[in-house]
Design an enzyme around this catalytic site. Structure first.
Site, PDB file in Angstrom:
ATOM      1  N   ASP A 145      43.991   4.192 -35.783  1.00 22.52           N
ATOM      2  CA  ASP A 145      43.583   5.101 -34.720  1.00 22.52           C
ATOM      3  C   ASP A 145      42.769   6.171 -35.424  1.00 22.52           C
ATOM      4  O   ASP A 145      43.297   6.897 -36.277  1.00 22.52           O
ATOM      5  CB  ASP A 145      44.813   5.712 -34.038  1.00 22.52           C
ATOM      6  CG  ASP A 145      44.419   6.596 -32.860  1.00 22.52           C
ATOM      7  OD1 ASP A 145      43.321   7.193 -32.899  1.00 22.52           O
ATOM      8  OD2 ASP A 145      45.201   6.687 -31.902  1.00 22.52           O
ATOM      9  N   SER A 177      24.655   8.254 -29.387  1.00 26.34           N
ATOM     10  CA  SER A 177      24.299   7.688 -28.078  1.00 26.34           C
ATOM     11  C   SER A 177      23.051   8.396 -27.550  1.00 26.34           C
ATOM     12  O   SER A 177      22.737   9.499 -28.016  1.00 26.34           O
ATOM     13  CB  SER A 177      25.454   7.924 -27.092  1.00 26.34           C
ATOM     14  OG  SER A 177      25.098   7.587 -25.769  1.00 26.34           O
ATOM     15  N   TYR A 215      31.742  13.231 -22.389  1.00 28.69           N
ATOM     16  CA  TYR A 215      31.275  12.168 -23.299  1.00 28.69           C
ATOM     17  C   TYR A 215      29.991  12.622 -23.996  1.00 28.69           C
ATOM     18  O   TYR A 215      29.852  12.482 -25.219  1.00 28.69           O
ATOM     19  CB  TYR A 215      31.044  10.880 -22.496  1.00 28.69           C
ATOM     20  CG  TYR A 215      30.510   9.727 -23.310  1.00 28.69           C
ATOM     21  CD1 TYR A 215      31.351   8.977 -24.134  1.00 28.69           C
ATOM     22  CD2 TYR A 215      29.159   9.376 -23.267  1.00 28.69           C
ATOM     23  CE1 TYR A 215      30.854   7.910 -24.884  1.00 28.69           C
ATOM     24  CE2 TYR A 215      28.656   8.324 -24.013  1.00 28.69           C
ATOM     25  CZ  TYR A 215      29.510   7.596 -24.817  1.00 28.69           C
ATOM     26  OH  TYR A 215      29.013   6.543 -25.568  1.00 28.69           O
ATOM     27  N   LYS A 231      29.155  13.270 -28.053  1.00 26.59           N
ATOM     28  CA  LYS A 231      28.102  12.572 -28.805  1.00 26.59           C
ATOM     29  C   LYS A 231      27.092  13.565 -29.392  1.00 26.59           C
ATOM     30  O   LYS A 231      26.519  13.308 -30.448  1.00 26.59           O
ATOM     31  CB  LYS A 231      27.420  11.534 -27.908  1.00 26.59           C
ATOM     32  CG  LYS A 231      28.333  10.370 -27.533  1.00 26.59           C
ATOM     33  CD  LYS A 231      28.812   9.600 -28.766  1.00 26.59           C
ATOM     34  CE  LYS A 231      29.623   8.373 -28.427  1.00 26.59           C
ATOM     35  NZ  LYS A 231      30.042   7.604 -29.610  1.00 26.59           N
TER      36      LYS A 231
END
Ligand SMILES: NC(=O)c1ccc[n+]([C@@H]2O[C@H](COP(=O)([O-])OP(=O)(O)OC[C@H]3O[C@@H](n4cnc5c(N)ncnc54)[C@H](O)[C@@H]3O)[C@@H](O)[C@H]2O)c1
Length: 261
Positions: free
Chosen positions: A63, A143, A156, A160
Site C-alpha cells: 500500500d 495526468s 483528483y 495530480k
C-alpha cells in the site's frame, strides 16, 4: 531502441491498467521488474505472465501510503536484483464528486494515495539511490488533471498537480547527484479507473448512460481516439533508459493532444 537490459525497475499499481502495460513492455526489453500493487493476486498474475514470456519479475504487495511497506518493496527488489535503478510511482485512485460535495474524507482518500504515496515512494527510492553511489530515476504518473483542474475531479486534479510539483522539487533537490525525476501525464485511458470515474458521473447525475463521460472526455483528443494503456509504453521506456539522462523535472503529456502546455 533504449537499452533496458538488466535494469532493476519497480512499477507500483502494476497489477492492472497502465502500470501492468508498462511493466510487461519493460520486462520484454530485458529489465527485471517488481510488480507492486495493493492487490496481491493481480500483481502475482502480471509477474507470472512476464516470467512465462521469459522475463524476470517478482510480485510484491504494497500500500503506497504505508512507508514500512514501501521500504519492504524496495528492500525485496534490491534483494532480488542487487540494486534499484528506476521507480515508477504509478499507483493511483480516482473519484468523481461535484465540487461542493467533496468531503475531508474524500480529499484524504484521493490525496493520500496519489500525492502522499508518491512522496513516500520518491523519498525511500532516493535514499536507496544514494546508498548505491549516485544515479537513479523516478518516473511518476501524473495526468492531464495535473495541468488542468476538472470540476467533478477537483481533489483528483489537486493530487495530480501535487505529483507535478513533487517531480519538479525532487529534480531540483537531487540533480547534482545524477538522480532524475520526471512524470508522465496520460489523457483518457481505457482502464478500470475510467469505469470508476464514468460510474461517478452517472451516480451524481452528471451523465446518464454508460461511457457517456468517457466518450465526452476522449473526444477532446485531437488524435481522435481514447488512449490504450499501451500508448504510455514508449515514453515510459524512454524515461526508464539512459536516453533520458539529461532530462529532469519534466511532466510529459501523452494524451493524444488534449492539453497543450
Ligand atoms: N486511466 C486514465 O485515464 C488515467 C489518466 C491519467 C492518469 N492516470 C493515472 O495512471 C495511473 C494508473 O491508472 P490506471 O488507469 O491504470 O488505473 P487502474 O485503476 O486500472 O490501476 C491502478 C492500480 O493501482 C493500484 N492501487 C490503488 N491504490 C493503491 C495503493 N494505495 N497502493 C498500491 N497500489 C494501489 C490498484 O490496485 C490498481 O492495480 C494512476 O496514477 C492514474 O491516476 C490514469
Amino acid at each position: 531502441m533504449p537499452d533496458l537490459r538488466n535494469k532493476s525497475i519497480i512499477v507500483t499499481g502494476a497489477g492492472r491498467g497502465i502500470g501492468a502495460a508498462i511493466a510487461r513492455a519493460l520486462a520484454a526489453d530485458g529489465a527485471r521488474l517488481t510488480i507492486a500493487d495493493r492487490t496481491a493476486d493481480e500483481a502475482e498474475q502480471v509477474a507470472e505472465t512476464i516470467r512465462a514470456a521469459g522475463g524476470a519479475a517478482i510480485a510484491v504487495t504494497v500500500d503506497v501510503r504505508d512507508r514500512d511497506a514501501v521500504r519492504r518493496m524496495i528492500d525485496e527488489t534490491v534483494r532480488a536484483y542487487g540494486r534499484l535503478d528506476v521507480l515508477f510511482n504509478n499507483a493511483g485512485v480516482a473519484q468523481t464528486k461535484p465540487f461542493l460535495d467533496i468531503t475531508e474524507e474524500d480529499w484524504r482518500f484521493v490525496t493520500d494515495v496519489n500525492a502522499l504515496g508518491v512522496l513516500i515512494g520518491m523519498q525511500e527510492a532516493i535514499k536507496t539511490f544514494r546508498t548505491q553511489g549516485g544515479g537513479g530515476k523516478i518516473v511518476n504518473t501524473a495526468s492531464i488533471a495535473g495541468k488542468q483542474g476538472y470540476e467533478p475531479l477537483a481533489h483528483y486534479s489537486a493530487s495530480k498537480f501535487a505529483v507535478v510539483a513533487l517531480t519538479q522539487a525532487a529534480a531540483r533537490a537531487f540533480g547534482k547527484e545524477g538522480i532524475t525525476a520526471n512524470a508522465i501525464c496520460p489523457g483518457v485511458v481505457a482502464t478500470e479507473m475510467w469505469k470508476v470515474i464514468d460510474k461517478g458521473f452517472r451516480d451524481t447525475g452528471l451523465t446518464r448512460t454508460e461511457n457517456e463521460a468517457f466518450d465526452m472526455f476522449a473526444a477532446g483528443a485531437v488524435l481522435g481516439r481514447p488512449s490504450a494503456a499501451e500508448d504510455l509504453v514508449g515514453v515510459a521506456r524512454f524515461l526508464a533508459s539512459s536516453d533520458s539522462d539529461f532530462m529532469t523535472g519534466q511532466s510529459l503529456m501523452v494524451d493524444g493532444g488534449m492539453v497543450f502546455t
